[in-house]
Enzyme design. Structure first.
Site, short mmCIF file in Angstrom:
data_model
loop_
_atom_site.label_atom_id
_atom_site.label_comp_id
_atom_site.label_asym_id
_atom_site.label_seq_id
_atom_site.Cartn_x
_atom_site.Cartn_y
_atom_site.Cartn_z
N ASP A 80 9.95 -24.72 -7.40
CA ASP A 80 9.25 -25.31 -8.53
C ASP A 80 8.98 -24.31 -9.65
O ASP A 80 9.26 -24.58 -10.81
CB ASP A 80 7.93 -25.91 -8.05
N ASP A 83 6.68 -19.77 -7.34
CA ASP A 83 6.38 -19.87 -5.91
C ASP A 83 7.63 -20.34 -5.18
O ASP A 83 8.74 -20.26 -5.70
CB ASP A 83 5.22 -20.84 -5.70
#
Length: 826
Positions: A80, A83
């Site tokens: 995303d 992370d």
């Protein structure tokens, strides 16, 4: 995508509002000539390749990335943001925007030579969305948020740390039915069909089949789903906007009028309204949680109805000079600023919608075409550096781009520490291991201010949805203004630090043994990796034993402390192995080298203490100073640990660190071409962990020879003495610049006694650590010295041999003092 012509309404809406001018630092033509949009598009593709999860395709150009999390319930897809979580929602949103850019401006993408790479990246996400469609529900998230957001490391070693901390070997996944997410999946897969229906018809049909199924479920349910696992990161708030958006895409893919009929009858009446008004919402911006404006633009194009062209134009007017008494905030430098989270994400996405509107709705209206084109150009060029700070907000573009982008894998962190990453100045400077080319950071505040700190997420965050509208807008720019791709991109990266290394010190030393403390370190980042078959060699020379009539059979070895003894990586030590002549080595091997991995404080290095010894009843023979691996080591605590290339490390049989006694280096192994060996100075800037590790002392087999050196003298002094890599040996010859006084004794007084050489305790004609060790034992009355050795031991000329003499000799050997003996009181 065909260029639809809008139907011009007889009744033209008069736009009202402020006539505020949009600040501009340079003319559009000047700015457009200053930036290479083809290079920017190429680098944005690189960013999406960095975000790839699972088994990397052959066409992935990121040399510092490797396969990761290949056993996810649905492999593949994009991480995303900075992370390692995967959200179907943001994968779908980003894929739709990329697909839209390619459909609308494919000629420009072709012209700069990026179509194949662009299509590859788009398909990577679309194939993931297909996998997330389980038929009766969808996978909406993969990853453990509680773990992911408290651990900072590289994707390639994520699962090793995850298993260590949780005991699990597969990441959790979450399923639901959700009209928001499934509608966005339908939109993305519809764009996929349109992009590939001619070049890859079978794959395109697969996309369309899943698009229809996802939409049907989304439309039947018409509800927010049970997707609570992602609510801390993304919490969908409405679904009619997503159904509206998806229905327009499915109409374009199928030509089925029923999709547009649903828009008119069911979706538009339920779209958001302006606050305290019945007017359809035109403020805010197109994003993952609000696709209404993108849907309205598509609906205006698909229907050709001037009503909806007018409705979408309200949105552009709000973002430019204002409409209905409302206007977006502008920064002093002229950036339309919507919110502090992803200010450039919103602005560049609106720029893309403006480009599309110009070409599809306002192509025959030169006034609005120019107004909205200038608006979009200004936003994009602001992002590239057309602002008063001259700051580019695209990593790797321009001279003054951000250095502290918030992204784990590109940081190359090995110890789960991240707060100083991206700092380029000061004692805490720690640049990222890799340049995250093409990533658009969150952007400035409403005063054009920017905090280039990795912890200031609102400024430095990067994400697949941030880059999505930006990338689509770049497609428009390369078609409008041209540009070129860089044939030498991406550049070849070389490691910025030693990926593997050995640090060591003398734990203890005596006349019958040498005890070492060794750290094996794994700081890999090109790419980050775990070495399961890991070992290292310590080399020693037994010439003095052979000269004394002994052999390697008189040498014993053992491990006294192993940091990971309770883990699967327990270390073992081999019997001495002959290397060449009198040079032998012991190999210390990890049962599983994955205990030494770049994943945290307790794993990036592994401590071992081991001893090499001869029988306790043999005194004055053992001399470690001629040992290859002993060279350069000093005795003391944590501060005495020195990086040494003379203890060599191996991945299986392959040398990965250090220089063997014959000069072989890892480079020689790789190239298999003999070359002159030049050993670089050890990197003393390697970050030292602040963790507390056991420092157990090895106990001797015989209590009579157990090390009882004066720890209040030798040890404490060494602990407070700064030792640098300029100390290349602890053996100081009498020919060195330091001076050991030699006194010649008159034969008439003392017969044929040898000349006195202060500090030469073992009478070998040299002064080194062996003499210090022997003198320390003499000061504790553990050994007796000959008359000559006793005389040589009086280093402070006070007529007796004490611990003070041992301390003086130690200081001389490590070059703290320049000469011995020392005159009393000096």
């Amino acid at each position: 995508m065909r260029k639809w012509l809008a139907v011009i309404s007889a009744a033209v809406l008069t736009f009202t509002g402020s006539a505020a001018a949009i600040p501009a630092l340079t003319t559009d033509a000047e700015a457009n000539a200053a930036y290479n949009y083809g290079e920017a598009l190429q680098k944005s593709m690189f960013f999406y390749e960095v975000q790839q999860c699972g088994e990397l395709p052959e066409w992935n150009e990121v040399t510092w990335r490797d396969d990761c999390m290949t056993n996810d319930f649905v492999p593949g897809g994009w991480f995303d943001a900075g992370d390692h979580l995967k959200f179907t929602l943001t994968n779908a949103y980003a894929a739709t925007m990329l697909g839209w850019g390619l459909l609308e401006y494919g000629d420009g993408v072709d012209a700069v030579g990026q179509r194949e790479l662009y299509e590859n990246n788009l398909q990577f996400a679309l194939d993931y969305l297909v996998g997330c469609d389980l038929g009766d529900e969808i996978v909406y998230m993969i990853g453990d948020g509680a773990f992911d957001h408290v651990w900072w490391g590289s994707a390639e070693v994520y699962m090793a740390k995850f298993e260590l901390m949780t005991g699990e070997t597969e990441r959790p996944y979450y399923t639901c039915n959700d009209s928001c997410i499934e509608a966005q999946m339908a939109a993305a897969l519809s764009t996929g069909y349109l992009c590939f229906k001619d070049s890859q018809p079978e794959k395109a049909e697969e996309y369309l089949e899943h698009a229809k199924a996802c939409f049907e479920r989304a439309d039947n349910n018409r509800s927010i789903g049970d997707d609570t696992a992602e609510h801390s990161y993304y919490k969908p708030s409405t679904f009619y906007d997503d159904l509206f958006y998806a229905a327009n895409w499915l109409y374009m893919a199928t030509g089925d009028q029923s999709y547009l009929d649903l828009c008119e009858s069911d979706y538009i009446p339920n779209l958001d309204k302006e606050s305290q008004s019945t007017e359809l919402k035109y403020t805010w911006g197109h994003c993952w949680d609000d696709t209404m404006q993108g849907g309205m633009l598509l609906y205006a194009i698909n229907t050709g109805d001037a009503t909806w062209k007018t409705q979408f134009q309200k949105h552009l007017e709000y973002w430019t000079t204002g409409y209905g008494g409302k206007q977006i905030t502008y920064t002093p430098d002229g950036l339309p600023w919507l919110t502090n989270w992803g200010s450039l994400r919103h602005a560049t996405t609106t720029a893309f919608l403006a480009y599309v509107a110009v070409d599809e709705l306002f192509a025959d209206d030169p006034t609005y075409s120019q107004k909205y084109t200038d608006f979009a150009d200004n936003i994009m060029n602001y992002a590239f550096g057309n602002n008063s700070a001259g700051r580019s907000y695209v990593v790797g573009m321009g001279e003054n781009y951000p250095q502290a982008w918030h992204h784990r894998t590109s940081s190359g962190a090995w110890n789960d520490k991240w707060t100083n990453i991206g700092q380029t100045e000061g004692d805490d400077a720690k640049p990222h291991a890799h340049i995250l080319y093409g990533a658009l950071v969150g952007g400035p505040d409403q005063n054009d201010g920017y905090s280039d700190k990795i912890s200031d997420y609102q400024y430095t965050e990067v994400a697949i949805d941030y880059n999505a509208g930006f990338t689509a807008a770049l497609c428009a720019m390369v078609e409008k203004y041209g540009g070129t791709s860089d044939p030498d991109f991406p550049p070849t990266e070389t490691p910025k630090w030693d990926e593997f290394s050995i640090s060591a010190s003398i734990n203890q030393a005596a006349s019958t043994y040498t005890e070492l403390k060794v750290y094996a370190l794994n700081h890999t980042a090109w790419p980050a990796r775990v070495i399961t078959d890991l070992s290292y060699n310590y080399y020693f020379d037994i010439t003095e034993l052979v000269d004394a009539g002994m052999s390697i059979d008189d040498v014993s070895v053992r491990v006294g402390y192993d940091q990971h003894a309770s883990d699967k990586g327990v270390i073992s030590i081999s019997d001495p192995i002959q290397y060449d002549g009198n040079i032998y080595y012991v190999k210390l091997s990890f049962a599983d080298g994955s205990v030494v991995m770049p994943t945290g404080q307790s794993e990036h290095r592994s401590e071992c203490q081991f001893r090499i010894s001869i029988p306790d009843n043999i005194q004055g023979v053992w001399d470690p100073t001629n040992d290859y691996s002993f060279e350069g080591l000093v005795q003391g605590g944590e501060d005495a640990m020195i990086i040494t290339d003379k203890i060599t490390m191996y991945d299986g049989d392959t040398l990965i660190w250090g220089t063997e006694p014959d000069g072989t280096t890892p480079d020689d192994i790789v190239t298999t071409t003999p070359a002159e060996t030049t050993t670089a100075a050890p990197d003393t800037t390697t970050e030292t962990s602040t963790e507390t590790t056991a420092s157990e002392t090895l106990s001797s087999a015989s209590s009579t020879t157990q090390e009882t050196t004066d720890t209040t003298g030798t040890e404490s002094t060494m602990a407070t003495t700064e030792v640098t890599t300029t100390v290349t040996t602890v053996s100081v010859s009498t020919t060195a610049s330091t001076i050991a006084t030699t006194e010649t004794t008159s034969s008439s007084q003392s017969g044929n006694k040898p000349a006195r050489l202060y500090g030469d305790i073992n009478l070998d004609g040299n002064i080194n650590m062996s003499d210090t060790i022997l003198l320390s034992k003499r000061s504790l009355n553990l050994v007796d010295l000959s008359e000559v050795a006793e005389a040589n031991a009086d280093c402070d000329l006070d007529g007796s041999v004490t611990g003070d003499d041992a301390m003086i000799l130690l200081q001389f050997c490590v070059q703290i003092i320049e000469k011995i003996p020392i005159t009393p009181g000096a």
